[in-house]
Write a protein that holds these residues in place. Sequence first.
Motif, mmCIF file in Angstrom:
data_model
loop_
_atom_site.group_PDB
_atom_site.id
_atom_site.type_symbol
_atom_site.label_atom_id
_atom_site.label_comp_id
_atom_site.label_asym_id
_atom_site.label_seq_id
_atom_site.Cartn_x
_atom_site.Cartn_y
_atom_site.Cartn_z
ATOM 1 N N TRP A 37 0.802 -1.222 0.000
ATOM 2 C CA TRP A 37 0.000 0.000 0.000
ATOM 3 C C TRP A 37 0.838 1.276 0.000
ATOM 4 O O TRP A 37 0.276 2.379 0.050
ATOM 5 N N ASP A 38 2.167 1.195 -0.056
ATOM 6 C CA ASP A 38 3.024 2.377 0.055
ATOM 7 C C ASP A 38 2.620 3.509 -0.892
ATOM 8 O O ASP A 38 2.479 4.654 -0.465
ATOM 9 N N GLU A 39 2.445 3.211 -2.154
ATOM 10 C CA GLU A 39 2.123 4.257 -3.143
ATOM 11 C C GLU A 39 0.747 4.866 -2.903
ATOM 12 O O GLU A 39 0.544 6.066 -3.023
ATOM 13 N N VAL A 40 -0.223 4.017 -2.565
ATOM 14 C CA VAL A 40 -1.588 4.490 -2.317
ATOM 15 C C VAL A 40 -1.609 5.398 -1.095
ATOM 16 O O VAL A 40 -2.192 6.479 -1.114
ATOM 17 N N VAL A 41 -0.946 4.958 -0.021
ATOM 18 C CA VAL A 41 -0.906 5.747 1.214
ATOM 19 C C VAL A 41 -0.242 7.099 0.962
ATOM 20 O O VAL A 41 -0.732 8.139 1.416
ATOM 21 N N ALA A 42 0.856 7.111 0.225
ATOM 22 C CA ALA A 42 1.553 8.370 -0.073
ATOM 23 C C ALA A 42 0.651 9.324 -0.851
ATOM 24 O O ALA A 42 0.604 10.525 -0.559
ATOM 25 N N GLN A 43 -0.066 8.809 -1.829
ATOM 26 C CA GLN A 43 -0.958 9.644 -2.644
ATOM 27 C C GLN A 43 -2.097 10.209 -1.799
ATOM 28 O O GLN A 43 -2.398 11.406 -1.868
ATOM 29 N N LEU A 44 -2.736 9.381 -0.998
ATOM 30 C CA LEU A 44 -3.858 9.847 -0.188
ATOM 31 C C LEU A 44 -3.416 10.768 0.950
ATOM 32 O O LEU A 44 -4.163 11.659 1.356
ATOM 33 N N ARG A 45 -2.205 10.574 1.465
ATOM 34 C CA ARG A 45 -1.678 11.457 2.501
ATOM 35 C C ARG A 45 -1.628 12.897 1.986
ATOM 36 O O ARG A 45 -1.919 13.837 2.719
ATOM 37 N N ARG A 46 -1.277 13.059 0.715
ATOM 38 C CA ARG A 46 -1.238 14.408 0.115
ATOM 39 C C ARG A 46 -2.621 15.044 0.077
ATOM 40 O O ARG A 46 -2.752 16.256 0.011
ATOM 41 N N GLU A 47 -3.662 14.212 0.140
ATOM 42 C CA GLU A 47 -5.041 14.697 0.151
ATOM 43 C C GLU A 47 -5.595 14.815 1.578
ATOM 44 O O GLU A 47 -6.771 15.088 1.758
ATOM 45 N N GLY A 48 -4.753 14.562 2.568
ATOM 46 C CA GLY A 48 -5.158 14.696 3.954
ATOM 47 C C GLY A 48 -5.854 13.479 4.536
ATOM 48 O O GLY A 48 -6.481 13.560 5.591
ATOM 49 N N ILE A 49 -5.730 12.346 3.857
ATOM 50 C CA ILE A 49 -6.373 11.117 4.323
ATOM 51 C C ILE A 49 -5.325 10.244 5.015
ATOM 52 O O ILE A 49 -4.272 9.972 4.451
ATOM 53 N N GLY A 50 -5.642 9.824 6.233
ATOM 54 C CA GLY A 50 -4.713 9.021 7.014
ATOM 55 C C GLY A 50 -4.800 7.548 6.691
ATOM 56 O O GLY A 50 -5.695 7.098 5.963
ATOM 57 N N ALA A 51 -3.865 6.795 7.259
ATOM 58 C CA ALA A 51 -3.798 5.362 6.971
ATOM 59 C C ALA A 51 -3.503 4.569 8.229
ATOM 60 O O ALA A 51 -2.680 4.955 9.053
ATOM 61 N N LEU A 52 -4.183 3.449 8.351
ATOM 62 C CA LEU A 52 -3.888 2.443 9.360
ATOM 63 C C LEU A 52 -3.730 1.145 8.587
ATOM 64 O O LEU A 52 -4.668 0.690 7.920
ATOM 65 N N ARG A 53 -2.535 0.584 8.623
ATOM 66 C CA ARG A 53 -2.306 -0.658 7.892
ATOM 67 C C ARG A 53 -1.517 -1.616 8.762
ATOM 68 O O ARG A 53 -0.755 -1.206 9.630
ATOM 69 N N TYR A 54 -1.748 -2.893 8.526
ATOM 70 C CA TYR A 54 -1.062 -3.911 9.325
ATOM 71 C C TYR A 54 -0.821 -5.148 8.475
ATOM 72 O O TYR A 54 -1.473 -5.363 7.459
ATOM 73 N N ASP A 55 0.147 -5.937 8.931
ATOM 74 C CA ASP A 55 0.450 -7.208 8.284
ATOM 75 C C ASP A 55 -0.482 -8.284 8.842
ATOM 76 O O ASP A 55 -0.634 -8.416 10.057
ATOM 77 N N LEU A 56 -1.105 -9.054 7.959
ATOM 78 C CA LEU A 56 -1.916 -10.200 8.386
ATOM 79 C C LEU A 56 -1.078 -11.152 9.234
ATOM 80 O O LEU A 56 0.152 -11.174 9.131
ATOM 81 N N ARG A 57 -1.748 -11.952 10.045
ATOM 82 C CA ARG A 57 -1.050 -12.977 10.828
ATOM 83 C C ARG A 57 -0.148 -13.806 9.914
ATOM 84 O O ARG A 57 -0.564 -14.255 8.851
ATOM 85 N N GLY A 58 1.098 -13.997 10.371
ATOM 86 C CA GLY A 58 2.029 -14.837 9.627
ATOM 87 C C GLY A 58 2.622 -14.166 8.403
ATOM 88 O O GLY A 58 3.340 -14.802 7.643
ATOM 89 N N HIS A 59 2.348 -12.894 8.196
ATOM 90 C CA HIS A 59 2.871 -12.147 7.050
ATOM 91 C C HIS A 59 3.718 -10.983 7.555
ATOM 92 O O HIS A 59 3.469 -10.458 8.647
#
Length: 88
Positions: A37-59
Amino acid sequence: MRSAKAGDAWLHVEAELAPDGRNVVYINSLGSDLRIWDEVVAQLRREGIGALRYDLRGHGLSDLATPPKLIADHVADAAAVMQAFGVT
């Protein structure tokens, strides 16, 4: 490294939350980690939208602990991460 407890596992979390509450929760696909999600998060951050992301179990950097068996197990993990970081 930030993390959240979900059941019997510790999940690796990256939180860049918007102060106004406009946030999106991102969950990686099987066989990947939160970096997809790195590229998506960077793009939306410029629009003022925050991100919460996590790795699934075992990933990525998350524990496997008891492997999830049902979609409901993944839903419970997502709810635990959101609660830990105050995202509704």
